[in-house]
Design an enzyme around this catalytic site. Structure first.
Site, short mmCIF file in Angstrom:
data_model
loop_
_atom_site.label_atom_id
_atom_site.label_comp_id
_atom_site.label_asym_id
_atom_site.label_seq_id
_atom_site.Cartn_x
_atom_site.Cartn_y
_atom_site.Cartn_z
N ASP A 1 109.06 -52.72 -51.05
CA ASP A 1 109.69 -54.03 -51.00
C ASP A 1 111.23 -53.92 -50.89
OD1 ASP A 1 109.66 -56.83 -51.00
OD2 ASP A 1 108.28 -56.95 -52.68
N ASP B 1 107.79 -64.32 -47.12
CA ASP B 1 106.43 -64.42 -47.65
C ASP B 1 105.65 -65.58 -47.05
OD1 ASP B 1 107.29 -62.35 -49.21
OD2 ASP B 1 107.03 -63.39 -51.12
#
Ligand SMILES: *[C@@H]1O[C@H](CO)[C@@H](O)[C@H](O)[C@H]1NC(C)=O
Ligand SMILES: *[C@@H]1O[C@H](CO)[C@@H](O)[C@H](O)[C@H]1NC(C)=O
Ligand SMILES: *[C@@H]1O[C@H](CO)[C@@H](O)[C@H](O)[C@H]1NC(C)=O
Ligand SMILES: *[C@@H]1O[C@H](CO)[C@@H](O)[C@H](O)[C@H]1NC(C)=O
Ligand SMILES: *[C@@H]1O[C@H](CO)[C@@H](O)[C@H](O)[C@H]1NC(C)=O
Length: 547
Positions: free
Chosen positions: A160, A225
């Site tokens: 991430d 996202d």
């Protein structure tokens, strides 16, 4: 093409230097087809624990999903410790994972699944912890962390991008540093451990990841996202964002459109079907991210569609590409499969069930033998068009064999930079590079009119538009990763034409956006005007009118 013999560096608006596309993929021997598996995030966020992981892994097997290819079972945020140990090693949260990560990996492996670890290319990981306590990140500690995760049993790493700039900068969508070296450092650390690991880059598409990540990761997130919240607008945003980068998908290197929302509340079954079919055919990883305890039959029917899984896992590894948008009506996407056939995904943008007619020319064929990949039914030989009933926001997904190619007409091109172009309002020419300039600042009162266009014998003409739209977004907007132009022929009634992203910097042209426009008169005295009273349009490079 050899990766080293072209690729001049160019400078983006951010002032960062990128390399133009490599044609190579990360050669770590695995991940040749998109990864399939399960990740907790879309349903449990960072709020996970050992019991839940055990149940989820067991559910993946009990529902028969592992045997269809869903084999990577992953940790996401929330498993990590807050402090490294005395010798600098990574730790886990001993309250949430009392038996520890190696034991969890063994449990997962014992079910015949592969084990995915989650870490972060920053000072800390993404979190909802707040305050000054943060979950560990791996920036600067790639070597020791890759080795540790490998010893624990890692087969996959999701990496991430939180706190990438500094220990106090949680999420930065416009970072003042290049992210690429962070991802290269972990790639190199993974290469040094003696274990095959699928490497999944998750920097949300920041700095146009697809244009540099091929030789670094097996997949890369292309967007922010997908949720929460889960809704159809996220699907639109992500579909528009993949338009300019579908060509980067290849064996070992895939666009990651984010984890699946199939099974989660927020979308209708038809919307979930469109989502799944598109992700499968775009060669995105297929990562289930729902609670598989008592899943609805519709959820399993979608996730277990073996025909769509086969498209996703096709060894050619080519994504469907954007072919045609009928604004507010339907999209046509298509691409090749290894056996020489074509897969087409047609999206019904209308929020009602209706009869939809597909022009096979938009798929690039005039005829072919078709199979409906949702039902498996053979549709026989289709010629020129195909009409079917499609649910609200549903899709048609066709596999076409024995196809005859369709040839587009030739076009006569008119650059907007021609002396006979007229600009009004705030519109202005903008030099893109030494070869092209565009009409920019169009919309919000500004307009551009091309004159002297040859309308042939007049009437309705196919028009091909080359434009630049780098207005990418991390959130849902009125037109997420797209811009609307009002297009008018000879001053007639304007038609709204929605144009997706052409790239993430203002020097990448989308070539060949097709739209049918009526109102041409015969001869060479036609005009086309682009405008929009209350929003920006793309910048226009040139227009081609079909001969
Ligand atoms: C790597 O871990 C050590 C602790 O072992 C820590 O002091 C250091 O700050 C970490 N590196 C970075 C860049 O955060
Ligand atoms: C710290 O973590 C590393 C990696 O797991 C491990 O090899 C090492 O033994 C640990 N050290 C201590 C003191 O626990
Ligand atoms: C689609 O229509 C349904 C039923 O009218 C409505 O509930 C839903 O909100 C609409 N979806 C979107 C995304 O507008
Ligand atoms: C100018 O930009 C266009 C569109 O991106 C590109 O095709 C062309 O190669 C560029 N020319 C130069 C000289 O960089
Ligand atoms: C071209 O069209 C304009 C109006 O759009 C008109 O004023 C003009 O006379 C036309 N010229 C010719 C040569 O037809």
């Amino acid at each position: 093409m050899h990766p080293l013999n072209f690729n001049p560096a160019f400078t983006s608006l951010l002032g960062l230097v990128y390399l133009l596309p490599y044609t190579v993929a990360l050669d770590n021997g695995i991940g040749r087809t998109p990864s399939m598996g399960w990740n907790p995030y879309n349903v449990f966020l960072c709020d996970t624990n050992e019991a839940q992981y055990h149940t989820a892994a067991q559910n993946l097997v009990n529902n028969g999903l592992n045997s269809l290819g869903y084999q990577y079972f992953m940790l996401d945020c929330g498993w990590q410790g807050l402090q490294r140990n005395a010798t600098g090693g990574f730790t886990w949260d001993t309250t949430r994972l009392p038996s520890g990560v190696p034991a969890l990996a063994s449990f997962v492996h014992g079910l015949g699944l592969k084990f995915g670890v989650y870490s972060d290319a920053g000072y800390f990981s993404c979190d909802f912890v707040g305050g000054s306590a943060h979950w560990l990140g791996s920036l600067g500690n790639e070597t020791i962390d890759a080795a540790t995760f490998g010893e624990w049993g890692m087969d996959y790493l999701k990496y991430d991008n939180c706190y990438a700039v500094s220990p106090t900068d949680f999420v930065n969508y416009n970072p003042p540093i290049q992210l690429q070296p962070h991802y290269e450092a972990m790639r190199d650390a993974l290469a040094r451990i003696n274990r095959p690991v699928v490497y999944s880059i998750c920097n949300w598409g920041v700095q146009d990841t697809a244009r540099w990540a091929g030789p670094i990761g097996n997949s890369w997130r292309i967007s922010n996202d997908i949720g929460p919240p889960n809704n159809w607008n996220n699907i639109i945003r992500i579909i528009n964002q993949v338009v300019p980068i579908t060509q980067f998908a290849k064996p070992g290197a895939f666009n990651d459109l984010d984890m699946l929302e199939v099974g989660n509340s927020g979308m209708t079954v038809a919307e979930q079907e469109t989502h799944f079919a598109f992700w499968a055919a775009a060669k995105s990883p297929l990562l289930i991210s729902t609670d598989l305890t008592n899943p609805a039959q519709a959820t399993l029917d979608i996730l277990k569609n073996t025909r769509l899984i086969a498209v996703n896992q096709d060894r050619l590894g080519a994504s469907i590409a954007f072919k045609r948008r009928y604004t507010n009506d339907h999209d046509v996407w298509a691409g090749p499969l290894a056996d020489g056939s074509t897969v087409a995904v047609i999206i019904n943008w209308v929020n009602s069930s209706r009869s939809l007619t597909v022009d096979l020319g938009d798929i690039g064929i005039t005829s072919g033998i078709a199979t409906d990949l949702w039902t498996g039914s053979s549709l026989g030989t289709l010629r020129n068009t195909y009409t079917a009933t499609v649910p609200a926001h549903g899709s048609l997904v066709l596999k076409l064999t024995n196809t005859t190619p369709f040839r587009l007409p030739s076009f006569t091109y008119y650059p907007t930079s021609s002396p006979s172009t007229s600009l009004s309002g705030g519109a202005a020419f903008r030099t893109v590079n030494s070869t092209i300039s565009v009409a920019g600042n169009v919309g919000n009162g500004g307009s551009v009119t091309l004159t002297g266009l040859d309308g042939g014998s007049g009437g309705t003409k196919l028009v091909s538009i080359d434009y630049i739209n780098a207005d990418f977004t991390m959130t849902n907007t009125a037109c997420s990763n797209c811009r609307n132009a009002i297009v008018s022929v000879n001053g007639g009634v304007g038609q709204t034409v929605q144009m997706p992203l052409s790239g993430q910097s203002w020097d990448i042209v989308y070539s060949g956006y097709l739209v049918s426009l009526s109102g041409f008169v015969s001869g060479k005295n036609n005009t086309i005007t682009f405008s929009n009273p209350n929003a920006w349009t793309p910048d226009f490079y040139r227009v081609g009118v079909a001969n």
